[in-house]
Design an enzyme around this catalytic site. Structure first.
Site, PDB file in Angstrom:
ATOM      1  N   ASN A 168     -26.221  15.540  13.286  1.00  0.00           N
ATOM      2  CA  ASN A 168     -26.331  14.878  11.979  1.00  0.00           C
ATOM      3  C   ASN A 168     -25.038  15.179  11.215  1.00  0.00           C
ATOM      4  OD1 ASN A 168     -26.895  14.000   9.411  1.00  0.00           O
ATOM      5  ND2 ASN A 168     -28.540  15.483   9.021  1.00  0.00           N
ATOM      6  N   LYS A 227     -24.105  14.094   8.403  1.00  0.00           N
ATOM      7  CA  LYS A 227     -24.261  14.093   6.936  1.00  0.00           C
ATOM      8  C   LYS A 227     -23.112  13.288   6.315  1.00  0.00           C
ATOM      9  CE  LYS A 227     -26.803  18.360   7.401  1.00  0.00           C
ATOM     10  NZ  LYS A 227     -27.256  19.608   6.828  1.00  0.00           N
ATOM     11  N   HIS A 276     -35.092  13.935   5.825  1.00  0.00           N
ATOM     12  CA  HIS A 276     -34.257  15.141   5.834  1.00  0.00           C
ATOM     13  C   HIS A 276     -34.411  15.849   4.488  1.00  0.00           C
ATOM     14  CE1 HIS A 276     -30.840  17.828   5.936  1.00  0.00           C
ATOM     15  NE2 HIS A 276     -30.839  17.678   7.256  1.00  0.00           N
ATOM     16  N   GLU A 295     -32.372  17.197   2.621  1.00  0.00           N
ATOM     17  CA  GLU A 295     -31.364  16.818   1.605  1.00  0.00           C
ATOM     18  C   GLU A 295     -31.731  15.494   0.944  1.00  0.00           C
ATOM     19  OE1 GLU A 295     -28.024  17.336   4.235  1.00  0.00           O
ATOM     20  OE2 GLU A 295     -28.390  19.506   4.205  1.00  0.00           O
ATOM     21  N   GLU A 309     -36.799  21.855  10.255  1.00  0.00           N
ATOM     22  CA  GLU A 309     -35.579  22.399   9.670  1.00  0.00           C
ATOM     23  C   GLU A 309     -35.937  23.222   8.431  1.00  0.00           C
ATOM     24  OE1 GLU A 309     -31.962  19.835  10.934  1.00  0.00           O
ATOM     25  OE2 GLU A 309     -32.749  19.030   9.071  1.00  0.00           O
ATOM     26  N   GLY A 331     -27.137  25.077   6.937  1.00  0.00           N
ATOM     27  CA  GLY A 331     -25.788  25.315   6.435  1.00  0.00           C
ATOM     28  C   GLY A 331     -25.552  26.722   5.911  1.00  0.00           C
ATOM     29  N   SER A 333     -28.494  25.750  11.169  1.00  0.00           N
ATOM     30  CA  SER A 333     -27.475  26.705  11.635  1.00  0.00           C
ATOM     31  C   SER A 333     -27.459  26.896  13.152  1.00  0.00           C
ATOM     32  CB  SER A 333     -27.636  28.058  10.924  1.00  0.00           C
ATOM     33  OG  SER A 333     -27.396  27.901   9.526  1.00  0.00           O
TER      34      SER A 333
HETATM   35  P1  13P Z   1     -26.573  22.851   9.904  1.00  0.00           P
HETATM   36  O1  13P Z   1     -26.583  22.805  11.402  1.00  0.00           O
HETATM   37  O2  13P Z   1     -25.204  22.591   9.326  1.00  0.00           O
HETATM   38  O3  13P Z   1     -27.227  24.072   9.377  1.00  0.00           O
HETATM   39  O4  13P Z   1     -27.453  21.595   9.393  1.00  0.00           O
HETATM   40  C1  13P Z   1     -28.712  21.405   9.934  1.00  0.00           C
HETATM   41  C2  13P Z   1     -29.212  20.089   9.503  1.00  0.00           C
HETATM   42  O5  13P Z   1     -29.540  19.895   8.337  1.00  0.00           O
HETATM   43  C3  13P Z   1     -29.268  19.007  10.499  1.00  0.00           C
HETATM   44  O6  13P Z   1     -29.975  17.925  10.036  1.00  0.00           O
END
Ligand code: 13P
Length: 253
Positions: free
Chosen positions: A13, A15, A100, A102, A170, A176, A215
């Site tokens: 992903n 983002k 997601h 976010e 997640e 992150g 992560s």
């Molecule tokens: P990270 O791997 O950067 O922690 O992000 C995970 C994520 O939100 C994937 O959708």
């Protein structure tokens, strides 16, 4: 019930990252995978919408699949700035991520809206990844399973099939941050998700893939990917560099 074989899915992903010159990462990934005699996992990249068309040309006839990171619940209409599931399909995407954290936090998306988006994705013929996961406050309050259970119940369409839908667990506090749950914590939530899916959709729930996200990187993939009921990973930061993603994929092979 015998456990069905679930092919791992390694999904990136991106983002809100990537410009046209990021094509070099896709080319590196594509050319590497072409040398792998037998790939033991499915590989998916979800770049920003702006790169889907360009990447679709680069990955045509390769094992790399493409997806969008979100879609509107309607197929078309007066929704300035939004992208619909049929538009994603038209750009060469075969997948869409919905729910997601976010999106749930930045845009206040409810589980009902996520459900509508998932249905829109399925209707357009896309495969759908539905994301679930608790915040740190919710985990500390002992609410993890209740939160994940609520999100599953209200975001996963009735009659979903393992061929078309994937769950991604997640934990919001692991995204992150470089922090990950313990192996036991991951297995507890994934086992719970499997149980809930099986209760709801029977055998399809046994066969449905459940990805871990938060992560994941080359240095912890070997530990996380073999855990019970973990059928791959949804990867943010470490999916931006082909080398890192290849290292994760190698842990499936
Ligand atoms: P990270 O791997 O950067 O922690 O992000 C995970 C994520 O939100 C994937 O959708």
């Amino acid at each position: 019930m015998p456990t069905p074989k679930r092919t791992p899915l390694i999904a990136g992903n991106w983002k809100m990252n990537g410009l046209r010159n990021s094509s070099q990462e896709i080319i590196q990934l594509r050319d590497h995978l072409a040398q792998v005699p037998s790939l033991n996992c499915d590989v998916l990249i979800c770049p920003p919408f702006t790169l889907l068309n360009t990447f679709a040309d680069l990955v045509h006839n390769t094992p790399i699949q493409l997806g969008g990171q979100d879609c509107h619940s309607a197929a078309s209409g007066a929704h300035t700035g939004d992208i619909s599931a049929p538009m994603l399909k038209d750009c060469g995407a075969g997948w869409v991520i919905v729910g997601h954290s976010e999106r749930r936090s930045d845009h206040g998306e409810s589980s009902q809206l996520v459900l509508d988006k998932a249905k829109a994705g399925l209707k357009a013929g896309l495969n759908v990844i539905v994301c679930v996961g608790e915040t740190e406050v919710q985990r500390d309050a002992g609410e993890t399973l209740a939160v994940v259970g609520e999100q599953l119940t209200h975001s996963v369409p009735a009659g979903s099939t393992a061929a078309k839908l994937v769950i991604a667990y997640e934990p919001v506090w692991a995204i992150g941050t470089g922090r990950t749950p313990t192996d036991q914590e991951i297995e507890q939530v994934h086992g719970f998700i499997r149980q809930q899916l099986t209760k709801r959709i029977g055998e399809q729930g046994q066969a449905m893939r459940c990805l871990y996200g938060g992560s994941v990187k080359p240095s912890n993939a070997a530990q996380i990917l073999p855990l019970n009921d973990v059928d791959g990973a949804l990867i943010g930061g470490a999916s931006l560099k082909a080398r890192d993603l290849i290292d994760v994929i190698n842990h499936c092979n």
